[in-house]
Design a protein around this motif. Structure first.
Motif, PDB file in Angstrom:
ATOM      1  N   HIS A  78      38.747  53.373  44.427  1.00  0.00           N
ATOM      2  CA  HIS A  78      37.683  52.619  45.092  1.00  0.00           C
ATOM      3  C   HIS A  78      37.226  53.404  46.325  1.00  0.00           C
ATOM      4  O   HIS A  78      37.923  53.463  47.331  1.00  0.00           O
ATOM      5  CB  HIS A  78      38.198  51.240  45.488  1.00  0.00           C
ATOM      6  CG  HIS A  78      37.132  50.325  45.983  1.00  0.00           C
ATOM      7  ND1 HIS A  78      37.283  48.973  46.052  1.00  0.00           N
ATOM      8  CD2 HIS A  78      35.878  50.571  46.445  1.00  0.00           C
ATOM      9  CE1 HIS A  78      36.169  48.430  46.530  1.00  0.00           C
ATOM     10  NE2 HIS A  78      35.319  49.388  46.777  1.00  0.00           N
ATOM     11  N   ASP A 119      36.674  38.295  36.070  1.00  0.00           N
ATOM     12  CA  ASP A 119      37.947  37.981  35.407  1.00  0.00           C
ATOM     13  C   ASP A 119      38.068  36.482  35.125  1.00  0.00           C
ATOM     14  O   ASP A 119      38.505  36.069  34.045  1.00  0.00           O
ATOM     15  CB  ASP A 119      39.127  38.440  36.271  1.00  0.00           C
ATOM     16  CG  ASP A 119      39.505  39.888  36.026  1.00  0.00           C
ATOM     17  OD1 ASP A 119      39.027  40.466  35.032  1.00  0.00           O
ATOM     18  OD2 ASP A 119      40.289  40.437  36.825  1.00  0.00           O
ATOM     19  N   LEU A 123      43.904  34.005  40.708  1.00  0.00           N
ATOM     20  CA  LEU A 123      42.485  34.276  40.959  1.00  0.00           C
ATOM     21  C   LEU A 123      41.824  33.104  41.676  1.00  0.00           C
ATOM     22  O   LEU A 123      41.036  33.287  42.609  1.00  0.00           O
ATOM     23  CB  LEU A 123      41.763  34.585  39.646  1.00  0.00           C
ATOM     24  CG  LEU A 123      42.085  35.954  39.028  1.00  0.00           C
ATOM     25  CD1 LEU A 123      41.659  35.989  37.564  1.00  0.00           C
ATOM     26  CD2 LEU A 123      41.403  37.080  39.807  1.00  0.00           C
ATOM     27  N   PRO A 132      43.879  38.896  43.513  1.00  0.00           N
ATOM     28  CA  PRO A 132      43.623  39.622  42.265  1.00  0.00           C
ATOM     29  C   PRO A 132      44.747  39.438  41.256  1.00  0.00           C
ATOM     30  O   PRO A 132      45.876  39.094  41.623  1.00  0.00           O
ATOM     31  CB  PRO A 132      43.521  41.079  42.723  1.00  0.00           C
ATOM     32  CG  PRO A 132      44.338  41.134  43.974  1.00  0.00           C
ATOM     33  CD  PRO A 132      44.135  39.807  44.644  1.00  0.00           C
ATOM     34  N   GLU A 146      35.934  43.526  45.173  1.00  0.00           N
ATOM     35  CA  GLU A 146      37.052  42.732  44.663  1.00  0.00           C
ATOM     36  C   GLU A 146      36.586  41.348  44.237  1.00  0.00           C
ATOM     37  O   GLU A 146      36.997  40.831  43.177  1.00  0.00           O
ATOM     38  CB  GLU A 146      38.132  42.609  45.736  1.00  0.00           C
ATOM     39  CG  GLU A 146      39.427  41.988  45.242  1.00  0.00           C
ATOM     40  CD  GLU A 146      40.371  43.005  44.658  1.00  0.00           C
ATOM     41  OE1 GLU A 146      40.068  43.566  43.575  1.00  0.00           O
ATOM     42  OE2 GLU A 146      41.414  43.254  45.278  1.00  0.00           O
ATOM     43  N   ARG A 158      46.500  41.527  39.757  1.00  0.00           N
ATOM     44  CA  ARG A 158      47.643  42.442  39.897  1.00  0.00           C
ATOM     45  C   ARG A 158      48.754  41.868  40.771  1.00  0.00           C
ATOM     46  O   ARG A 158      49.842  42.446  40.846  1.00  0.00           O
ATOM     47  CB  ARG A 158      47.189  43.799  40.442  1.00  0.00           C
ATOM     48  CG  ARG A 158      46.503  43.782  41.776  1.00  0.00           C
ATOM     49  CD  ARG A 158      46.058  45.190  42.206  1.00  0.00           C
ATOM     50  NE  ARG A 158      45.207  45.142  43.387  1.00  0.00           N
ATOM     51  CZ  ARG A 158      43.890  44.977  43.347  1.00  0.00           C
ATOM     52  NH1 ARG A 158      43.282  44.861  42.181  1.00  0.00           N
ATOM     53  NH2 ARG A 158      43.171  44.930  44.455  1.00  0.00           N
ATOM     54  N   LEU A 165      34.804  41.496  40.883  1.00  0.00           N
ATOM     55  CA  LEU A 165      35.739  41.700  39.777  1.00  0.00           C
ATOM     56  C   LEU A 165      36.562  40.440  39.503  1.00  0.00           C
ATOM     57  O   LEU A 165      36.840  40.106  38.341  1.00  0.00           O
ATOM     58  CB  LEU A 165      36.674  42.874  40.087  1.00  0.00           C
ATOM     59  CG  LEU A 165      36.002  44.237  40.310  1.00  0.00           C
ATOM     60  CD1 LEU A 165      37.065  45.318  40.505  1.00  0.00           C
ATOM     61  CD2 LEU A 165      35.089  44.603  39.150  1.00  0.00           C
ATOM     62  N   MET A 166      36.911  39.714  40.563  1.00  0.00           N
ATOM     63  CA  MET A 166      37.658  38.467  40.392  1.00  0.00           C
ATOM     64  C   MET A 166      36.821  37.410  39.683  1.00  0.00           C
ATOM     65  O   MET A 166      37.307  36.699  38.798  1.00  0.00           O
ATOM     66  CB  MET A 166      38.134  37.954  41.754  1.00  0.00           C
ATOM     67  CG  MET A 166      39.265  38.786  42.355  1.00  0.00           C
ATOM     68  SD  MET A 166      39.612  38.392  44.090  1.00  0.00           S
ATOM     69  CE  MET A 166      40.175  36.700  43.934  1.00  0.00           C
ATOM     70  N   THR A 218      40.938  42.978  37.663  1.00  0.00           N
ATOM     71  CA  THR A 218      41.701  42.990  38.922  1.00  0.00           C
ATOM     72  C   THR A 218      43.192  43.211  38.705  1.00  0.00           C
ATOM     73  O   THR A 218      43.969  43.174  39.658  1.00  0.00           O
ATOM     74  CB  THR A 218      41.482  41.680  39.710  1.00  0.00           C
ATOM     75  OG1 THR A 218      41.955  40.572  38.936  1.00  0.00           O
ATOM     76  CG2 THR A 218      40.021  41.483  40.051  1.00  0.00           C
TER      77      THR A 218
END
Length: 365
Positions: free
Chosen positions: A103, A137, A173, A178, A130, A180, A133-134, A199
């Motif tokens: 990133h 997801d 989430l 995230p 972020e 991860r 992307l969240m 994420t």
């Protein structure tokens, strides 16, 4: 094995400039306007490892074959990308195909280069990406869980296991974290990876600073470092502009230029080392008169699986691994000297390969 790292970030943060430097090409158009990268540029580069050259010199190897890393330059995301803003969904799909995310964050001031948000704030930029992307997801999880409903009613065990993992991801989430951050049991690791959540990808923050701060970083990169530590993510400081310049120079001139900038090595070396650490990767070597070659494996890989990286038959018919640590190979000036010093070992199926091992595998054809 090699791995793929996607280069992401907001427009005009230096992604394509970094890509050009990493791949030593001008394939990615670096321009001062958003979305100058339309299709994801893909480039393979050799992973620099001075140990490989030393081993080749000792063994008199005719050829040196380094392991390789693939970089994917993904177009700039913007706020609303998860809803298709900018060139959103197309590039969210590209991110799913990489092993990790580099990133790139703008940590430099330059009035001639427009920032899409009209300010320089790398931490806020990271949060923007972020968040997108969240959101993507969460939407993906909702669709998948809806599609699993019928199988769940029928008592499908595989569907139940998948739904359990999706629920775990959904919970973090929705709490603003995230995917991860989910603790995944080893037995679930393969199924978790197959979910390809955006994420869930490991993140390496690349702080793109002005040339004068390439060696030390600046206040903005310090903020990113603090954020990375809090997240358990990696970070590295580079000047993409310097990297692009030195990538076009002969090796001896590049070394002089780096020295003048107060740098011991190119940013590529630091970035790849950070990426290896992030993904838990390490290197072993095979050495002989024909070639000296580097191979990438995950830390903790056992000898048969390490052999399988060369060829599946090596793993299936594995007998043993003749092993010399890199330092012992160098100290003995080769295999013969290492044997005489008692540093030559024979390891079986339960041996956990170490970084820098020089290996020769014996197997049944």
């Amino acid at each position: 094995m090699g791995f793929r790292m996607g280069i992401v970030g907001l427009p005009n943060v230096g992604k394509s400039t970094l890509f050009n430097a990493l791949t030593r090409t001008a394939a990615a158009q670096a321009a001062n306007f958003p979305f100058c990268t339309i299709e994801p540029n893909v480039g393979e580069v050799a992973v620099p490892d001075r140990r490989l050259e030393r081993l080749a010199a000792i063994a008199g190897s005719k050829q040196i074959i380094p392991t390789r890393i693939t970089f994917v330059d993904i177009a700039g995301l913007v706020k609303g990308a998860s809803k298709g803003e900018g060139l959103g969904n197309q590039f969210l799909a590209n991110i799913r195909e990489v092993d990790a995310i580099a990133h790139v964050l703008r940590c430099f001031e330059d009035g001639d280069i427009t920032h899409v948000e009209g300010r320089v704030d790398p931490v806020a930029d990271a949060e923007t990406i972020e968040t997108e992307l969240m959101i993507a997801d969460l939407e993906s999880i909702e669709r998948r869980r809806a599609n699993l409903a019928r199988k769940l009613k029928g008592g499908d065990k595989e569907a139940a296991a998948q739904d359990r993992l999706l629920m775990a991801a959904q919970a973090v989430l929705e709490a603003g974290q995230p995917a991860r951050t989910v603790t995944v049991a080893e037995d679930d690791r393969k199924a978790w990876d197959m979910l390809q959540l955006l994420t869930a990808k490991p993140v390496l923050y690349v702080c793109n600073v002005e040339e004068a701060k390439a060696a030390t970083g600046n206040a903005q990169s310090d903020r990113v470092a603090e954020m990375a530590r809090a997240q358990g993510a990696g970070h590295v400081v580079i000047s993409a502009r310097i990297e692009e310049e030195i990538s076009q120079l002969p090796e001896d001139e590049a070394a002089l230029f780096l020295g003048e900038m107060g740098l011991d090595e190119a940013g590529l070396d630091r970035l790849i080392r950070a990426a290896y650490a992030l993904l838990g990767l390490q290197t072993y070597f095979t050495v002989g008169p024909k070639e000296a070659r580097a191979w990438t494996i995950h830390a903790g890989t056992l000898a048969p699986q390490a052999a399988g990286v060369i060829h599946g038959d090596f793993e299936k018919g594995f007998i043993r691994a003749e092993t010399i640590a890199y330092e012992d190979y160098v100290a003995g000036n080769g295999e013969a000297g290492a044997r005489e010093a008692g540093r030559f070992r024979v390891e079986g199926k339960g041996y956990e390969v170490q970084d820098g091992d020089v290996l020769h595998f014996l197997f049944n054809a």
